[in-house]
Each structure stands twice: as structure tokens, then as C-alpha cells.
Design a protein around this motif. Structure first.
Motif, PDB file in Angstrom:
ATOM      1  N   GLU A   1     -41.354 -13.638  -9.960  1.00 18.82           N
ATOM      2  CA  GLU A   1     -41.624 -14.262  -8.672  1.00 18.82           C
ATOM      3  C   GLU A   1     -41.120 -15.703  -8.632  1.00 18.82           C
ATOM      4  O   GLU A   1     -40.620 -16.171  -7.600  1.00 18.82           O
ATOM      5  N   ASP A   2     -41.222 -16.378  -9.762  1.00 14.16           N
ATOM      6  CA  ASP A   2     -40.797 -17.780  -9.842  1.00 14.16           C
ATOM      7  C   ASP A   2     -39.305 -17.943 -10.120  1.00 14.16           C
ATOM      8  O   ASP A   2     -38.812 -19.062 -10.267  1.00 14.16           O
ATOM      9  N   GLY A   3     -38.598 -16.831 -10.251  1.00 13.74           N
ATOM     10  CA  GLY A   3     -37.158 -16.899 -10.446  1.00 13.74           C
ATOM     11  C   GLY A   3     -36.705 -17.095 -11.872  1.00 13.74           C
ATOM     12  O   GLY A   3     -35.554 -17.470 -12.123  1.00 13.74           O
ATOM     13  N   ALA A   4     -37.583 -16.828 -12.837  1.00 15.84           N
ATOM     14  CA  ALA A   4     -37.222 -16.992 -14.246  1.00 15.84           C
ATOM     15  C   ALA A   4     -36.145 -15.979 -14.651  1.00 15.84           C
ATOM     16  O   ALA A   4     -36.052 -14.886 -14.098  1.00 15.84           O
ATOM     17  N   LYS A   5     -35.359 -16.371 -15.638  1.00 18.77           N
ATOM     18  CA  LYS A   5     -34.327 -15.496 -16.190  1.00 18.77           C
ATOM     19  C   LYS A   5     -34.691 -14.973 -17.580  1.00 18.77           C
ATOM     20  O   LYS A   5     -34.033 -14.080 -18.097  1.00 18.77           O
ATOM     21  N   ALA A   6     -35.736 -15.569 -18.162  1.00 17.47           N
ATOM     22  CA  ALA A   6     -36.139 -15.193 -19.521  1.00 17.47           C
ATOM     23  C   ALA A   6     -37.606 -15.545 -19.711  1.00 17.47           C
ATOM     24  O   ALA A   6     -38.193 -16.303 -18.930  1.00 17.47           O
ATOM     25  N   VAL A   7     -38.202 -14.970 -20.751  1.00 15.13           N
ATOM     26  CA  VAL A   7     -39.557 -15.327 -21.171  1.00 15.13           C
ATOM     27  C   VAL A   7     -39.534 -15.538 -22.681  1.00 15.13           C
ATOM     28  O   VAL A   7     -38.645 -15.038 -23.383  1.00 15.13           O
ATOM     29  N   LEU A   8     -40.510 -16.279 -23.177  1.00 19.29           N
ATOM     30  CA  LEU A   8     -40.554 -16.584 -24.612  1.00 19.29           C
ATOM     31  C   LEU A   8     -41.987 -16.458 -25.108  1.00 19.29           C
ATOM     32  O   LEU A   8     -42.943 -16.797 -24.391  1.00 19.29           O
ATOM     33  N   CYS A   9     -42.146 -15.997 -26.338  1.00 18.21           N
ATOM     34  CA  CYS A   9     -43.472 -15.925 -26.947  1.00 18.21           C
ATOM     35  C   CYS A   9     -43.382 -16.132 -28.451  1.00 18.21           C
ATOM     36  O   CYS A   9     -42.335 -15.924 -29.066  1.00 18.21           O
ATOM     37  N   ALA A  10     -44.502 -16.556 -29.025  1.00 22.59           N
ATOM     38  CA  ALA A  10     -44.711 -16.490 -30.470  1.00 22.59           C
ATOM     39  C   ALA A  10     -45.597 -15.288 -30.716  1.00 22.59           C
ATOM     40  O   ALA A  10     -46.423 -14.941 -29.862  1.00 22.59           O
TER      41      ALA A  10
END
Length: 368
Positions: free
Chosen positions: A83-92
């Protein structure tokens, strides 16, 4: 074992559709799903009666798409990222979060970046992240080091962090509490749950409180959280620099949701305690061999906690200690045993090699 289905089951519509009015969604939030949620609540057939508890249930979060409870929160976090237009996500991750983030990112057309502590992730979990195309970096350190770096990177770059520090994760995970109430008709007396980074116990309490306030439940449960003794910072009251336990999913030395977990414990009148690896592995064995529930070791921590409480005879109550037989109890099975096949083979492997004859097979099976 008997499985309880909600009186008005919505089927596998996914968390976003089923509980839309309880979630922070807008008209612009894509209602993605991999079929998460609507997991079975299974009544114990052997362990409960042995403990004198006729109303013991297992909430099988292992039946989620990637095999753990993480999918509930990840679907909300990824949908909001879209929804916010992100192209990627990241996690530990110690494993389950990476598997879930990678799956939902792939489903949504996003890139998943994953930081894992080198050598401290079960292969079954790491294989999932690899299969879903995540870019994986092994950090020379523990989970707390990986999370510290993940926070620094997402502060520097326009990439959402999808660990349980992300409030959307907690929002999604709280829906498991809704399902328990929907299935039982009310909240249980006691909820036993593993505690690692402490987001899940926080989420369950949020869910039970919200359902109570919405008059969907007539009571709230006492939360009984359990950490592994070698990774029990909340129990010790201080961070653990080098957490060690066979239960890799809760091998966390400085939980991100520490304060919220303590608040949930105190507000519910429950407790957060520790169980040893020996207790965890015994509960792991009992679940598999006596209930047919193959759980990862971290999940078995909740059942180990139940056994510990039963042995001590000190289940909390409004009075001075009623027996477990008077209570409705739910143990949260957070992840599948298939996540960590190495533990199963090291603990339970009983394979006999024989030549290909009927007589040899009969002898090996004790039928001769």
C-alpha cells in the motif's frame, strides 16, 4: 483428537478478509492472502486427561502456509508495505520470520532481504527462504546482532522492517486470539505460549483484550509464557549475551517486545517462566507420540511449561490454586516440526536396516 471449527467458519479467506474490521486496513490496502489463519484448535486426547485437564487444546499455528504463526502478521505487514509503494521488505530472523517474509514478498512481487545469525537457523526454515528467492545474509553473531543491523539498514533505506517491531505484525498475529474465542465460545482460562522475541505473547493479549472490549468474549485469559532456560532474559531480568537452546526459534537474548510482554503478563495475572532443553525435548516427544502433533522445539516449550505447572500444582487462579481440571487451557503450537527435521532425527530416529525378506522385516518389527 477432535478439532473444533468456529460456528460460522469463514473458510480460508485469509486474515485480512476475515477480520478486516479489527485490522488497520484502508480502501487502498490490497487484500492479499496465501490462506493464512483459520488454523485448527485440537482437543487433547491423552495428555490432558493424564494431567486431570479435560479441556486442553492445541492451537495448530503450524498449519499456516509457511508452517508457523508468523504468516498472520506477515500478511498484514506486506499488504501495508504494498500500500505504501515499497519495492522490498527486510527482516532479521532465526528462521520462521524469514520463511514467511520471503513467501509473502514473492506472492506480492517484492524482494525479500533476510539477515540470519550464521549457523543458528534450522535448515528446514532456511530452505524456505532460499526457495522463495530471498537475498540472504548470514551475520557473524546472534539474532540480536542481526536485528540491530536490520534496524540500522531500514532506518537508512526506504525498506520496511517486517520483524515484530513492525506494529502491523502484531495486528495480524492478534487474530489467533480471535479464532480461539470464536471456536470455544469464550476465552480460555489459561493460554500457554513460547516466548522468544516476545511479539506473539504481546499480540495474543492485544487480541483477547480487543475481543473482550467488543463483547465477543466474556473474559480474558491468564497468559503463561515460557522461555528456554538458556535464553531467558525476561525471567532473569537482564539480557543474555550468548543465548543457547535447542529451541532455535526462541533463541533470543534481548527481546524486542520485552516491555510489552511483561505488561501482558502482569495485566493478565499470568507469568513468564523458563523450561530447560530437557523439558522441551520431553514435551516435543510427548506431543508427537501421544497427540500426533509434530511441533518444532520452540512450540514444545509451551507444553513443557504446562507440564511444569501441573507438576508444581500451582496454576494461577482467582482463588488460591484450583486444579487444572477446572480450567480451559490452550497451548499455542507456533510452528511445524518439519521446520527442524534435524532435531527429530537426532532425538527420535529408530530406523532398522534389514535385508529384503519377510522374515527379516517381521523380526525387526517384533512380529516373529
Amino acid at each position: 483428537m477432535t478439532s473444533i471449527t468456529p460456528a460460522s467458519s469463514s473458510g480460508r479467506l485469509g486474515v485480512l478478509r476475515r477480520y478486516q474490521r479489527y485490522l488497520p486496513l484502508t480502501d487502498s490496502t490490497p487484500l492479499i492472502t496465501l490462506g493464512e489463519g483459520d488454523t485448527p484448535l485440537v482437543r487433547s486426547r491423552r495428555l490432558g486427561p493424564r494431567l486431570g485437564c479435560e479441556e486442553l487444546y492445541f492451537k495448530l499455528e503450524s498449519c499456516n502456509p509457511t508452517g508457523s504463526f508468523k504468516d498472520r502478521g506477515m500478511v498484514v505487514a506486506v499488504a501495508k508495505a504494498l500500500e505504501d509503494g515499497a519495492k522490498a521488505v527486510l527482516c532479521a530472523s532465526t528462521g520462521n520470520t524469514s520463511a514467511s517474509a520471503a513467501a509473502y514478498a514473492a506472492h506480492a512481487g517484492l524482494q525479500a532481504y533476510v539477515l540470519v545469525p550464521r549457523g543458528n537457523v534450522a535448515q528446514g526454515k532456511l530452505a524456505q527462504a532460499v526457495a522463495h528467492g530471498a537475498r540472504i545474509v548470514a551475520v557473524d553473531g546472534n539474532f540480536d546482532d542481526a536485528l540491530r543491523l536490520a534496524r540500522a539498514i531500514t532506518d537508512k533505506h526506504p525498506i520496511p522492517l517486517v520483524n515484530s517491531l513492525n506494529p502491523h505484525r502484531i495486528e495480524g498475529q492478534k487474530t489467533a486470539a480471535f479464532e480461539i474465542v470464536d471456536a470455544l465460545g469464550d476465552a480460555p482460562d489459561l493460554l500457554f505460549i513460547p516466548v522468544g522475541n516476545a511479539g506473539n505473547i504481546t499480540a495474543y493479549w492485544k487480541g483477547f483484550v480487543e475481543y473482550f472490549q467488543a463483547e465477543q468474549a466474556g473474559r480474558k485469559p491468564r497468559l503463561m509464557g515460557f522461555q528456554a532456560a538458556g535464553a531467558a532474559p525476561i525471567v532473569r531480568g537482564e539480557p543474555v549475551a550468548d543465548p543457547q537452546t535447542v529451541a532455535t526459534a526462541i533463541r533470543v537474548g534481548n527481546p524486542a517486545s520485552w516491555a510489552k510482554a511483561v505488561a501482558a503478563r502482569d495485566e493478565s495475572g499470568g507469568r513468564i517462566d523458563a523450561v530447560t532443553d530437557e523439558q522441551i525435548l520431553e514435551a516435543y516427544r510427548l506431543l508427537a507420540q501421544e497427540e500426533g502433533v509434530f511441533a518444532e522445539p520452540a512450540s514444545a516449550a509451551a507444553v513443557a511449561g504446562l507440564l511444569q505447572v501441573a507438576a508444581a500444582g500451582d496454576a494461577p487462579s482467582t482463588g488460591s490454586g484450583q486444579a487444572l481440571r477446572d480450567k480451559t487451557i490452550v497451548c499455542v503450537i507456533t510452528g511445524s516440526g518439519l521446520k527442524d527435521p534435524e532435531t527429530a532425527m537426532s532425538v527420535e530416529a529408530q530406523v532398522t536396516d534389514v535385508p529384503p525378506t519377510v522374515e527379516a522385516v517381521e523380526e525387526a518389527l517384533g512380529l516373529a
